[in-house]
Write an enzyme that holds these catalytic residues in place. Sequence first.
Site, PDB file in Angstrom:
ATOM      1  N   ASP A 160      -5.660   2.843   3.010  1.00 15.41           N
ATOM      2  CA  ASP A 160      -6.358   1.894   2.837  1.00 15.41           C
ATOM      3  C   ASP A 160      -6.064   2.547   4.583  1.00 15.41           C
ATOM      4  O   ASP A 160      -5.304   2.624   5.558  1.00 15.41           O
ATOM      5  CB  ASP A 160      -6.084   0.556   2.869  1.00 15.41           C
ATOM      6  N   ASP A 168       0.686  -0.997  -0.154  1.00 15.56           N
ATOM      7  CA  ASP A 168       0.093   0.233   0.125  1.00 15.56           C
ATOM      8  C   ASP A 168       1.001   1.203   0.297  1.00 15.56           C
ATOM      9  O   ASP A 168       1.928   0.700   0.151  1.00 15.56           O
ATOM     10  CB  ASP A 168      -0.819   0.155   1.444  1.00 15.56           C
ATOM     11  N   ARG A 198     -13.001   0.934  -5.336  1.00 13.99           N
ATOM     12  CA  ARG A 198     -13.104   1.843  -4.332  1.00 13.99           C
ATOM     13  C   ARG A 198     -12.265   3.523  -4.122  1.00 13.99           C
ATOM     14  O   ARG A 198     -11.282   3.883  -3.157  1.00 13.99           O
ATOM     15  CB  ARG A 198     -11.254   1.257  -3.467  1.00 13.99           C
ATOM     16  N   ASP A 226      -1.281  -2.040  -4.688  1.00 16.54           N
ATOM     17  CA  ASP A 226      -2.632  -2.324  -4.474  1.00 16.54           C
ATOM     18  C   ASP A 226      -3.114  -0.895  -3.497  1.00 16.54           C
ATOM     19  O   ASP A 226      -3.139  -0.045  -4.718  1.00 16.54           O
ATOM     20  CB  ASP A 226      -1.843  -3.384  -2.994  1.00 16.54           C
TER      21      ASP A 226
END
Length: 448
Positions: A290, A263, A342, A286
């Site tokens: 997050d 991330d 997302r 990724d």
Amino acid sequence: MPYSPNSRRDPRRFSRGLAASCALALGSAVLSAAAPAAAAAGCEVDYTVNEWNSGFTASVEITNLGDALDGWTLEWEFPDGQEVTGAWNAEIDQSGSAVTAESVAYNAAMSTGGTASFGFQATHSGQNGAPGGFTLNGTVCDGSAGGDDGSGDDGDDGGGGGDPQPSGSPAGWAGENGGTTGGAGGATVAVDTAQELTDAMTASGPAVIEVHGSIALSGMNDVTSDKSVIGAEGARITGGGIDVDEAHNVIIRNIAFADWDDDAINVQDGSTNVWIDHNSFTRGDDGAVDIKRESDFVTVSWNHVFDHAKSMLLGHSDDHTADRGHLRVTYHHNFFDGSGSRHPRVRFGETVHVYNNYYRDNAEYGVASTMGAGVLVENNYFENVEHPTHVGYADSAAGRLEAVGNAFENSGAPETAGSVAGVPYSYTPDPAQDVPAIVTDGAGPGNI
């Protein structure tokens, strides 16, 4: 105006001065108190009302951002003829529209970073506009530690201008729970190598870490509490990312992240008061940002995501029910520029506030609310987005989602379901039609 259905509280925040404390009985007598010991150097005020028919109560909380005070006075003017009828924790006098609230013995002292609060009951007829400004000990406050002489705003609310190390707290959830100031007050450390950066991020105590040039990291690298990681002009982090793990009061700002192997930024394990602002994210493996595992009070603002698939996950997994009651996050003025999905994908969090973001050419969807989450999607602009919002996604059960004031250009209809609780902070969303110009001009590094 802040989003606030009639049945909800209408919170209004102003970067102004304040005063407070002691029961009051209003009448013809003028209340007096000793003169404050010093002028205010900076402050912030939360002004929250709960109204009905012709009456309302107001709660006021001050945060002192300047030097310690021994006695203080808050002054403001009501715009619509409101009249105070009773108060608590302050001595209040009103003459026409002008109102003065003064400290009493038990709350006269307010340290740097300290708070005080008071409340009052009042009447109104028709309109009940909020005060347009407050002064503390004669100084107009603007939310910064430097005060304001009235000639202009020198604070920073997470938007356009301002110093690399922001003053005050950001808009949204990161401004709650005591606010987010990062490494303010600590030493400034310049870094231009991976070792220097990781050493500075894990050192004890507050620090403002200035990132210079391009730094190649590998994997996830911890940052500890009370840190600001601020990019100088042209700053880049490649290869790896930053892990905000069990940390409090962290700012990550003005950095171009690219080609990370896990991330770019991961906020987890109960981390609180995190502000991720004016960064860019591209070509990562990724998530760009997050947020999960009981983290809370986070604002993600003015970031640019492009040439990337998985943007911003909120909530670890369908099985991680411990996230309920946490994951209070605000996403505003981000540019999701051709990114896949997302933006965010939400599990469990409430209230997740998504406002004034620009969605363009998003292949899968814009926002997804799942696993009982409550998401308010407000005044965003969706362009060429077939699925602006989802309620439920993949194997995840449905959440709740309200869509208010959004604009849709060559885009599908949003999925909505249920109702969502209001937010406790004040904000003034830009009109949705103005979002593309505002966000493309201001999002990403170099625009602070």
